[in-house]
Write an enzyme that holds these catalytic residues in place. Structure first.
Site, PDB file in Angstrom:
ATOM      1  N   PRO A   2       1.124  -1.247   0.252  1.00 39.69           N
ATOM      2  CA  PRO A   2      -0.066  -0.448   0.379  1.00 39.69           C
ATOM      3  C   PRO A   2       0.682   1.624  -0.011  1.00 39.69           C
ATOM      4  O   PRO A   2       1.647   1.679   0.362  1.00 39.69           O
ATOM      5  CB  PRO A   2      -0.527  -0.024   1.257  1.00 39.69           C
ATOM      6  N   ARG A 264      14.583  -1.889  -8.303  1.00 36.00           N
ATOM      7  CA  ARG A 264      12.739  -2.152  -7.810  1.00 36.00           C
ATOM      8  C   ARG A 264      12.580  -1.572  -9.699  1.00 36.00           C
ATOM      9  O   ARG A 264      13.706  -1.196  -9.917  1.00 36.00           O
ATOM     10  CB  ARG A 264      12.278  -0.682  -7.321  1.00 36.00           C
TER      11      ARG A 264
END
Ligand SMILES: [Zn+2]
Length: 274
Positions: A2, A264
């Site tokens: 989230p 990432r």
């Protein structure tokens, strides 16, 4: 995981359901999720306290009590918060249950157990949760091209990594850094200190605009939120690039590429983003 729009959704949905209610009992099934203080003190101190507010800071959720104490929560990878009727079945991986006076429960569920709670007493300095290390909020009026220039001009890391750095701007993660850079037409691999004033202007505008857009797309009723067990995010079908590698750029039609930047993954359009 989230990010700001999702955490904002959690707060918007749950706040009206818990505000002004008193915590009558706390059950902790996995003590490891209580990072601070010790579990016994955590439970003793919060039991009987009245909830006076709920807000977001970065990706943290803060539940405020009338006493001035604060309960801080980070959902990390898979954590979620639900308000359920007390008689509802308890889902697997329910680690903390706050029983509320109106026969509902605030439940914390987390399959991967990385989510953490901290309880900070009134007047106590919070050196434990990490909130004190956060950078500005993306909706802060301070966030201008000049401000970005001041925090990025000495950074040799990529702009993608800088957007993920919570100590610079709080709340942006992998999803929305990709979306922000796409909308700002900036290549995620660009070194942060090479962005010109025009690009910084676009970035300063797109950071709050993009997050606001996805917050609005995330709107959900409390019933739907509970039905989806706090994990359904309505905005995912509106993402332009995140998770869309090998699909076509919605602007120019070229194929979107995926690169790993600072560990990432990042998806971007080589044609639109320079
Ligand atoms: Zn494109």
């Amino acid at each position: 995981m989230p990010e700001l729009p999702e955490v904002e959704t959690v707060v918007n949905v749950l706040k009206p359901q818990i505000i002004d209610l008193t915590v009558s009992r706390i059950t902790i099934n996995k003590p490891q999720v209580i990072a601070y203080p010790a579990v016994e003190e955590f439970c003793t101190r919060l039991t009987g306290q009245k909830i006076s507010g709920m807000k977001r800071r970065g990706k943290f959720i803060i539940i405020c009590f009338a006493s001035g104490d604060q309960l801080i929560l980070h959902l990390r990878m898979t954590g979620c918060l639900l308000v359920t009727p007390a008689e509802d079945n308890i889902a697997d991986h329910t680690h903390v249950i706050f029983e509320l006076e109106n026969n509902t429960q605030l439940r914390f569920i987390d399959t991967r157990r990385f989510g953490r709670f901290w309880m900070i007493k009134k007047g106590e300095e919070d050196n434990v949760s990490g909130i004190n290390k956060l950078g500005i909020e993306p909706f802060d009026a301070v966030l201008t091209a000049d401000y970005l220039q001041s925090i990025l001009s000495n950074r040799k890391k990529t702009i993608k990594e800088c957007l993920l750095d919570q100590s610079l701007i709080a709340g942006i993660g992998n999803i929305y850094s990709d979306e922000i850079l796409f909308r700002a037409n900036i290549d995620p691999m660009r070194k942060a200190n090479t962005l010109n004033s025009c690009e910084l202007e676009r970035l300063a505008a797109e950071i709050p605009r993009t997050l606001k857009y996805y917050m609005e797309k995330n709107e959900i009723t409390p019933e739907e939120y509970l039905k989806k067990q706090g994990r359904g995010y309505n905005n995912s079908s509106f993402l332009n690039v995140y998770g869309q590698d090998n699909k076509l750029c919605p602007v120019c039609g070229e194929i979107l590429h995926r690169r790993v930047i600072g560990g990432r993954s990042s998806v971007y359009c080589q044609n639109c983003q320079k």
